[in-house]
Design a protein around this motif. Structure first.
Motif, short mmCIF file in Angstrom:
data_model
loop_
_atom_site.label_atom_id
_atom_site.label_comp_id
_atom_site.label_asym_id
_atom_site.label_seq_id
_atom_site.Cartn_x
_atom_site.Cartn_y
_atom_site.Cartn_z
N MET A 133 33.43 11.83 -24.27
CA MET A 133 32.47 11.06 -23.48
C MET A 133 33.14 10.61 -22.19
O MET A 133 34.37 10.61 -22.10
CB MET A 133 31.96 9.85 -24.26
CG MET A 133 33.00 8.82 -24.60
SD MET A 133 32.36 7.50 -25.61
CE MET A 133 32.92 8.03 -27.21
N GLN A 137 30.24 6.09 -20.37
CA GLN A 137 29.61 6.18 -21.69
C GLN A 137 30.42 5.38 -22.72
O GLN A 137 29.84 4.68 -23.56
CB GLN A 137 29.52 7.64 -22.15
CG GLN A 137 28.50 8.46 -21.40
CD GLN A 137 28.60 9.94 -21.73
OE1 GLN A 137 29.68 10.47 -22.02
NE2 GLN A 137 27.47 10.64 -21.65
N ALA A 138 31.74 5.45 -22.63
CA ALA A 138 32.59 4.70 -23.56
C ALA A 138 32.39 3.20 -23.37
O ALA A 138 32.26 2.46 -24.36
CB ALA A 138 34.06 5.06 -23.34
N HIS A 140 29.72 1.68 -22.16
CA HIS A 140 28.38 1.32 -22.63
C HIS A 140 28.35 1.22 -24.15
O HIS A 140 27.78 0.28 -24.70
CB HIS A 140 27.32 2.31 -22.14
CG HIS A 140 27.03 2.21 -20.68
ND1 HIS A 140 26.62 1.05 -20.08
CD2 HIS A 140 27.12 3.14 -19.69
CE1 HIS A 140 26.46 1.26 -18.78
NE2 HIS A 140 26.76 2.51 -18.51
N ARG A 141 28.95 2.18 -24.83
CA ARG A 141 28.95 2.16 -26.30
C ARG A 141 29.72 0.95 -26.82
O ARG A 141 29.30 0.31 -27.79
CB ARG A 141 29.56 3.44 -26.86
CG ARG A 141 28.64 4.61 -26.74
CD ARG A 141 29.20 5.81 -27.46
NE ARG A 141 28.36 6.96 -27.20
CZ ARG A 141 28.64 8.17 -27.62
NH1 ARG A 141 29.73 8.40 -28.31
NH2 ARG A 141 27.83 9.17 -27.34
N PHE A 142 30.84 0.64 -26.19
CA PHE A 142 31.64 -0.50 -26.62
C PHE A 142 30.88 -1.80 -26.36
O PHE A 142 30.86 -2.68 -27.22
CB PHE A 142 32.99 -0.50 -25.88
CG PHE A 142 33.94 -1.55 -26.36
CD1 PHE A 142 34.53 -1.45 -27.61
CD2 PHE A 142 34.27 -2.63 -25.56
CE1 PHE A 142 35.42 -2.42 -28.07
CE2 PHE A 142 35.16 -3.60 -26.00
CZ PHE A 142 35.74 -3.49 -27.26
N ASP A 144 27.63 -2.14 -26.17
CA ASP A 144 26.51 -2.17 -27.12
C ASP A 144 26.99 -2.60 -28.50
O ASP A 144 26.33 -3.39 -29.19
CB ASP A 144 25.82 -0.80 -27.22
CG ASP A 144 25.05 -0.45 -25.95
OD1 ASP A 144 24.82 -1.35 -25.12
OD2 ASP A 144 24.67 0.74 -25.82
N ALA A 145 28.15 -2.09 -28.92
CA ALA A 145 28.69 -2.43 -30.24
C ALA A 145 29.05 -3.92 -30.31
O ALA A 145 28.85 -4.56 -31.34
CB ALA A 145 29.91 -1.58 -30.55
#
Length: 152
Positions: A133, A137-138, A140-142, A144-145
């Motif tokens: 990714m 993207q990394a 955003h995912r972090f 979000d988590a």
């Protein structure tokens, strides 16, 4: 009665000892003393790579510190640790980059310099190849988590 923190520390120590024993078993040498000497040399190389994480140490320098030829160092290092010194240095650099991407708001251009890439495009390509990714993207995912409440 052993406190949970002490028990966890003892378990971690036991796991570390088992790992060292496994590494020692993979070292070349006919005697236990020779195997210890080999492991000591390889651990010295590993330490130098970590110590100089912001600069790239030349393979010849690493080999000289271990008193090995470059080819013998690569072969021995791979037998014991399952990767070459260059692969280890790259993995450390990738882990450092991921940590900076996830835990800071540093711009990618600054992270590129901090982890020693010569160009931002090379860094972004390496990051995507390693983690599958992009840096955004990394992040955003972090994010979000972290924002999602964990079930108890």
């Amino acid at each position: 009665q052993v406190q949970p923190a002490v028990a966890a520390l003892l378990a971690e120590l036991a796991a570390w000892q088992a790992g060292v024993r496994a590494q020692l078993d993979r070292c070349s040498g006919r005697t236990h003393q020779r195997k210890q000497q080999t492991l000591s040399r390889l651990l010295r190389v590993r330490h130098l790579i970590r110590k100089h994480e912001h600069t790239r140490m030349d393979l010849a320098q690493l080999a000289a510190h271990a008193s090995y030829s470059p080819c013998h160092l690569i072969r021995s290092y791979r037998e014991v640790f399952g990767e070459t010194p260059a692969e280890y240095a790259s993995r450390l650099r990738a882990e450092r980059a991921l940590k900076l991407v996830l835990e800071t708001r540093m711009p990618v251009c600054e992270i590129t310099e901090a982890v020693g890439f010569e160009s931002q495009s090379a860094f972004c390509r390496a990051f995507k190849n390693t983690y599958g990714m992009t840096t955004s993207q990394a992040r955003h995912r972090f994010d979000d988590a972290r924002a999602t409440p964990q079930a108890a």
